[in-house]
Scaffold this motif. Structure first.
Motif, mmCIF file in Angstrom:
data_model
loop_
_atom_site.group_PDB
_atom_site.id
_atom_site.type_symbol
_atom_site.label_atom_id
_atom_site.label_comp_id
_atom_site.label_asym_id
_atom_site.label_seq_id
_atom_site.Cartn_x
_atom_site.Cartn_y
_atom_site.Cartn_z
ATOM 1 N N LYS A 69 -8.802 46.323 -36.597
ATOM 2 C CA LYS A 69 -9.590 45.098 -36.647
ATOM 3 C C LYS A 69 -9.971 44.646 -35.241
ATOM 4 O O LYS A 69 -11.090 44.217 -34.992
ATOM 5 N N TRP A 70 -9.017 44.751 -34.318
ATOM 6 C CA TRP A 70 -9.298 44.413 -32.926
ATOM 7 C C TRP A 70 -10.461 45.254 -32.409
ATOM 8 O O TRP A 70 -11.328 44.758 -31.684
ATOM 9 N N ARG A 72 -12.814 47.129 -34.243
ATOM 10 C CA ARG A 72 -14.056 46.993 -35.012
ATOM 11 C C ARG A 72 -14.652 45.583 -34.928
ATOM 12 O O ARG A 72 -15.830 45.418 -34.639
ATOM 13 N N THR A 73 -13.823 44.584 -35.210
ATOM 14 C CA THR A 73 -14.317 43.207 -35.310
ATOM 15 C C THR A 73 -13.339 42.245 -34.616
ATOM 16 O O THR A 73 -12.660 41.463 -35.283
ATOM 17 N N LYS A 75 -13.587 39.542 -33.140
ATOM 18 C CA LYS A 75 -13.748 38.105 -33.388
ATOM 19 C C LYS A 75 -13.024 37.651 -34.659
ATOM 20 O O LYS A 75 -12.726 36.472 -34.816
ATOM 21 N N GLU A 76 -12.719 38.593 -35.537
ATOM 22 C CA GLU A 76 -11.931 38.232 -36.718
ATOM 23 C C GLU A 76 -10.471 38.038 -36.345
ATOM 24 O O GLU A 76 -9.707 37.390 -37.072
ATOM 25 N N SER A 79 -11.438 34.193 -32.542
ATOM 26 C CA SER A 79 -12.865 33.871 -32.630
ATOM 27 C C SER A 79 -13.555 33.781 -31.270
ATOM 28 O O SER A 79 -14.737 34.066 -31.157
ATOM 29 N N ALA A 85 -16.691 44.632 -29.174
ATOM 30 C CA ALA A 85 -16.533 45.171 -30.529
ATOM 31 C C ALA A 85 -17.098 46.591 -30.585
ATOM 32 O O ALA A 85 -18.066 46.901 -29.899
ATOM 33 N N TYR A 86 -16.468 47.434 -31.380
ATOM 34 C CA TYR A 86 -16.925 48.815 -31.535
ATOM 35 C C TYR A 86 -17.189 49.099 -33.016
ATOM 36 O O TYR A 86 -16.494 49.911 -33.625
ATOM 37 N N PRO A 87 -18.199 48.424 -33.613
ATOM 38 C CA PRO A 87 -18.419 48.577 -35.051
ATOM 39 C C PRO A 87 -18.891 49.983 -35.441
ATOM 40 O O PRO A 87 -18.717 50.385 -36.586
#
Ligand code: HEC
Length: 105
Positions: A69-70, A72-73, A75-76, A79, A85-87
């Motif tokens: 999660k750290w 990919r996203t 901010k989740e 915030s 981010a590495y989506p």
């Protein structure tokens, strides 16, 4: 009978060694992903890299899902974080990177 037990023990040791080296190979790939994605611009490991946050011991701090999660996203997870981010990181690279981070105890 005794030799059967020995043969069995040898077999178990070999399989064990094989699994361990497979895990090592994945973590090794993760280390390359870490370098390729330039995580070290911000993060340090064993004192080498950016000063924002040391990732030493992260394998004991976070669960695999939290690491992913750290990455990919972020901010989740927080915030107002400045973590990049590495989506679009391929799933395979994300998994390898996670095993590498997990190995940092
Ligand atoms: C632009 C700087 C930057 C880059 C590049 C970056 N990070 Fe981060 N990362 C941060 C910051 C800052 C935090 C701390 C979160 C906060 O306080 O905002 C963080 C937090 C984390 C955490 C949580 C650590 C903990 O102990 O809770 C992990 C895991 C992580 N980053 C992994 C990575 C990986 C893997 C990469 C490369 C794919 C990467 N980061 C790239 C800045 C960055």
């Amino acid at each position: 009978m005794k030799s059967a037990i020995i043969a069995c023990a040898v077999l178990i040791l070999c399989v064990g060694a094989c699994i361990v080296s497979a895990v090592d190979a994945v973590a090794e790939h993760g280390k390359q992903v870490y370098a390729a994605q330039k995580c070290a611009m911000c993060h340090s490991i064993s004192g080498a890299g950016g000063k924002r946050l040391a990732l030493d011991g992260v394998g004991s701090r976070l669960k695999p899902k939290e690491m992913q999660k750290w990455i990919r996203t972020p901010k989740e997870m927080k915030s107002n974080t400045t973590m990049k981010a590495y989506p679009n990181l391929p799933e395979k690279d994300l998994d390898a990177l996670t095993s590498y981070l997990l190995s940092l105890k």
